[in-house]
Design an enzyme around this catalytic site. Sequence first.
Site, PDB file in Angstrom:
ATOM      1  N   HIS A 258       0.852  -1.188   0.000  1.00  0.00           N
ATOM      2  CA  HIS A 258       0.000   0.000   0.000  1.00  0.00           C
ATOM      3  C   HIS A 258       0.884   1.232   0.000  1.00  0.00           C
ATOM      4  O   HIS A 258       1.957   1.218   0.598  1.00  0.00           O
ATOM      5  CB  HIS A 258      -0.914   0.010   1.240  1.00  0.00           C
ATOM      6  CG  HIS A 258      -2.081   0.914   1.081  1.00  0.00           C
ATOM      7  ND1 HIS A 258      -2.026   2.249   1.391  1.00  0.00           N
ATOM      8  CD2 HIS A 258      -3.335   0.681   0.604  1.00  0.00           C
ATOM      9  CE1 HIS A 258      -3.200   2.795   1.125  1.00  0.00           C
ATOM     10  NE2 HIS A 258      -4.012   1.871   0.638  1.00  0.00           N
TER      11      HIS A 258
ATOM     12  N   GLU B 280      -7.730  -5.431  -0.163  1.00  0.00           N
ATOM     13  CA  GLU B 280      -8.265  -6.236  -1.252  1.00  0.00           C
ATOM     14  C   GLU B 280      -8.210  -7.737  -0.959  1.00  0.00           C
ATOM     15  O   GLU B 280      -8.983  -8.502  -1.518  1.00  0.00           O
ATOM     16  CB  GLU B 280      -7.511  -5.942  -2.557  1.00  0.00           C
ATOM     17  CG  GLU B 280      -7.517  -4.498  -2.973  1.00  0.00           C
ATOM     18  CD  GLU B 280      -8.864  -4.016  -3.451  1.00  0.00           C
ATOM     19  OE1 GLU B 280      -9.891  -4.477  -2.907  1.00  0.00           O
ATOM     20  OE2 GLU B 280      -8.913  -3.178  -4.351  1.00  0.00           O
TER      21      GLU B 280
HETATM   22  N1  ACO Z   1       4.071  -7.719  -4.485  1.00  0.00           N
HETATM   23  C1  ACO Z   1       5.396  -7.727  -4.720  1.00  0.00           C
HETATM   24  N2  ACO Z   1       6.157  -6.619  -4.675  1.00  0.00           N
HETATM   25  C2  ACO Z   1       5.552  -5.473  -4.391  1.00  0.00           C
HETATM   26  C3  ACO Z   1       4.169  -5.399  -4.119  1.00  0.00           C
HETATM   27  C4  ACO Z   1       3.440  -6.591  -4.170  1.00  0.00           C
HETATM   28  N3  ACO Z   1       2.120  -6.610  -3.942  1.00  0.00           N
HETATM   29  N4  ACO Z   1       3.846  -4.115  -3.852  1.00  0.00           N
HETATM   30  C5  ACO Z   1       4.969  -3.397  -3.956  1.00  0.00           C
HETATM   31  N5  ACO Z   1       6.000  -4.221  -4.279  1.00  0.00           N
HETATM   32  C6  ACO Z   1       7.397  -3.856  -4.457  1.00  0.00           C
HETATM   33  C7  ACO Z   1       7.646  -3.211  -5.804  1.00  0.00           C
HETATM   34  O1  ACO Z   1       7.902  -4.155  -6.810  1.00  0.00           O
HETATM   35  C8  ACO Z   1       8.844  -2.353  -5.496  1.00  0.00           C
HETATM   36  O2  ACO Z   1       9.978  -3.179  -5.467  1.00  0.00           O
HETATM   37  P1  ACO Z   1      11.393  -2.667  -6.054  1.00  0.00           P
HETATM   38  O3  ACO Z   1      11.723  -1.460  -5.233  1.00  0.00           O
HETATM   39  O4  ACO Z   1      12.292  -3.830  -5.831  1.00  0.00           O
HETATM   40  O5  ACO Z   1      11.133  -2.339  -7.488  1.00  0.00           O
HETATM   41  C9  ACO Z   1       8.583  -1.892  -4.064  1.00  0.00           C
HETATM   42  O6  ACO Z   1       7.722  -2.866  -3.488  1.00  0.00           O
HETATM   43  C10 ACO Z   1       7.905  -0.541  -3.993  1.00  0.00           C
HETATM   44  O7  ACO Z   1       6.826  -0.539  -4.898  1.00  0.00           O
HETATM   45  P2  ACO Z   1       6.028   0.779  -5.327  1.00  0.00           P
HETATM   46  O8  ACO Z   1       5.431   0.532  -6.667  1.00  0.00           O
HETATM   47  O9  ACO Z   1       6.895   1.998  -5.160  1.00  0.00           O
HETATM   48  O10 ACO Z   1       4.929   0.865  -4.218  1.00  0.00           O
HETATM   49  P3  ACO Z   1       3.625   1.728  -4.286  1.00  0.00           P
HETATM   50  O11 ACO Z   1       3.472   2.453  -3.035  1.00  0.00           O
HETATM   51  O12 ACO Z   1       3.547   2.543  -5.532  1.00  0.00           O
HETATM   52  O13 ACO Z   1       2.573   0.547  -4.460  1.00  0.00           O
HETATM   53  C11 ACO Z   1       0.601  -0.634  -4.598  1.00  0.00           C
HETATM   54  C12 ACO Z   1       1.378   0.435  -3.833  1.00  0.00           C
HETATM   55  C13 ACO Z   1       0.280  -0.101  -6.001  1.00  0.00           C
HETATM   56  C14 ACO Z   1      -0.703  -0.933  -3.894  1.00  0.00           C
HETATM   57  C15 ACO Z   1       1.474  -1.916  -4.703  1.00  0.00           C
HETATM   58  O14 ACO Z   1       1.813  -2.361  -3.405  1.00  0.00           O
HETATM   59  C16 ACO Z   1       0.821  -3.019  -5.517  1.00  0.00           C
HETATM   60  O15 ACO Z   1       0.922  -3.014  -6.749  1.00  0.00           O
HETATM   61  N6  ACO Z   1       0.113  -4.006  -4.847  1.00  0.00           N
HETATM   62  C17 ACO Z   1      -0.533  -5.082  -5.544  1.00  0.00           C
HETATM   63  C18 ACO Z   1      -1.882  -4.623  -6.109  1.00  0.00           C
HETATM   64  C19 ACO Z   1      -2.903  -4.372  -5.004  1.00  0.00           C
HETATM   65  O16 ACO Z   1      -3.024  -5.130  -4.040  1.00  0.00           O
HETATM   66  N7  ACO Z   1      -3.662  -3.277  -5.178  1.00  0.00           N
HETATM   67  C20 ACO Z   1      -4.692  -2.855  -4.225  1.00  0.00           C
HETATM   68  C21 ACO Z   1      -4.172  -1.736  -3.360  1.00  0.00           C
HETATM   69  S1  ACO Z   1      -5.353  -1.290  -2.108  1.00  0.00           S
HETATM   70  C22 ACO Z   1      -6.401  -0.195  -2.846  1.00  0.00           C
HETATM   71  O17 ACO Z   1      -6.040   0.580  -3.684  1.00  0.00           O
HETATM   72  C23 ACO Z   1      -7.796  -0.156  -2.430  1.00  0.00           C
END
Ligand code: ACO
Length: 366
Positions: A259, A314
């Site tokens: 998140h 989620e």
């Molecule tokens: N699985 C694996 N790795 C992840 C995940 C995940 N679910 N989420 C983040 N990371 C990793 C990224 O790959 C990144 O790794 P890196 O630095 O080695 O490249 C690091 O964590 C940081 O990621 P960001 O993209 O900067 O994190 P951000 O804050 O933008 O992401 C998000 C938040 C979009 C929710 C992300 O965690 C994600 O894509 N989760 C999966 C989709 C999901 O569950 N969405 C629902 C969110 S809740 C809602 O909106 C109601």
Amino acid sequence: MTDQAHAPAIDSPRPALGLDDVIAAETVLSYVDGAAGELILRGRPLDTLATWRFEALLALLWDGLAPEAMDADGIRAALGPARERAFDMMTPLLPAVHGLSQVEALRLCLSVLADTEATSHHLLAVAAVPVFAAAIARSNAGAAPITPDPSLSQAADFLRMLHGAPATDDKVAALDTYLVTVADHGLNASTFAARVIASTRAGMFSSVTGALCALKGPLHGGAPGPVLDMLDAIGTEDNIRPWLEAALGRGERLMGFGHRIYRVRDPRADVLKGATARLRDGAGRIRFAEAVEAQALTLLAEKKPLRPLQTNVEFFTALLLEAVGFPRDSFTNVFAAGRMSGWAAHVMEQEATGRLIRPKSRYVGP
Ligand code: ACO
């Protein structure tokens, strides 16, 4: 001479490209404490609202923002006829939704609501989503839409319009908990989109249609269906670790984890887990999901040690909506049915400020 040499001098610091930590609005509606894992809705912690009916939450959220003051009973009484109005407006549109995903079909239906509509806009917006979402899900299954019953609560009528039969009390209560839990959540992407559009004075329905477009993406509201796909693909307890390791090895994100704001467990996850567990037959599915969750958290901590990645809303949304009988490709629309209450509140709050949202970009071109 390189393009760089033509770049104008820019003295502002490099912005956070995702606007992390930027304050872009003031709101009385909700506060998300990402470090403490707390969500406050109009002064009340989420866990104190978990057993509220959706209409009571609407009265709380809209208090002082809506043009007319209404308590929960008044809102329930007004939503019934508004659902009927939405049904009438939707009927000629249904043939056009074939071939669209369910959220695209909802987008089509919402866009027909005119910003000059005589029915109170925030009420019609909230009333319309379950009417449209239920009819779209039925249409996908080859079934005819079911007319609203204005005497029922929003959650009870949503399930009745979906299944064609009255829902049991435990399922209605679970859906109420879900709708309340996702009603508002600070300046998330879809709410921000709604506020930007509202700030141009485009109107309620234009603003919330734009918000739905932002919600649709898999990084926001499009994740819960894929959570179930992941659980199905894993299949057995023995396959949990190998499957998750392989997915992370391919650079994939695990749906339902991570998140932008929360660095600890999303408080909404436990509220929804509890509501699912209270459903008859809910516990069995949860046991397998818990095993997946535990392994995923272990692996995420190993593979991404610099980024605290915890369970988000989620993950248990998927289990709850599955348990009350929504098809998984309708999950984003059910999310919209809850979040519409917050979008409408933010639109009214933004309109009251009267200020156009117009940030600047940092020019890095030639
Ligand atoms: N699985 C694996 N790795 C992840 C995940 C995940 N679910 N989420 C983040 N990371 C990793 C990224 O790959 C990144 O790794 P890196 O630095 O080695 O490249 C690091 O964590 C940081 O990621 P960001 O993209 O900067 O994190 P951000 O804050 O933008 O992401 C998000 C938040 C979009 C929710 C992300 O965690 C994600 O894509 N989760 C999966 C989709 C999901 O569950 N969405 C629902 C969110 S809740 C809602 O909106 C109601």
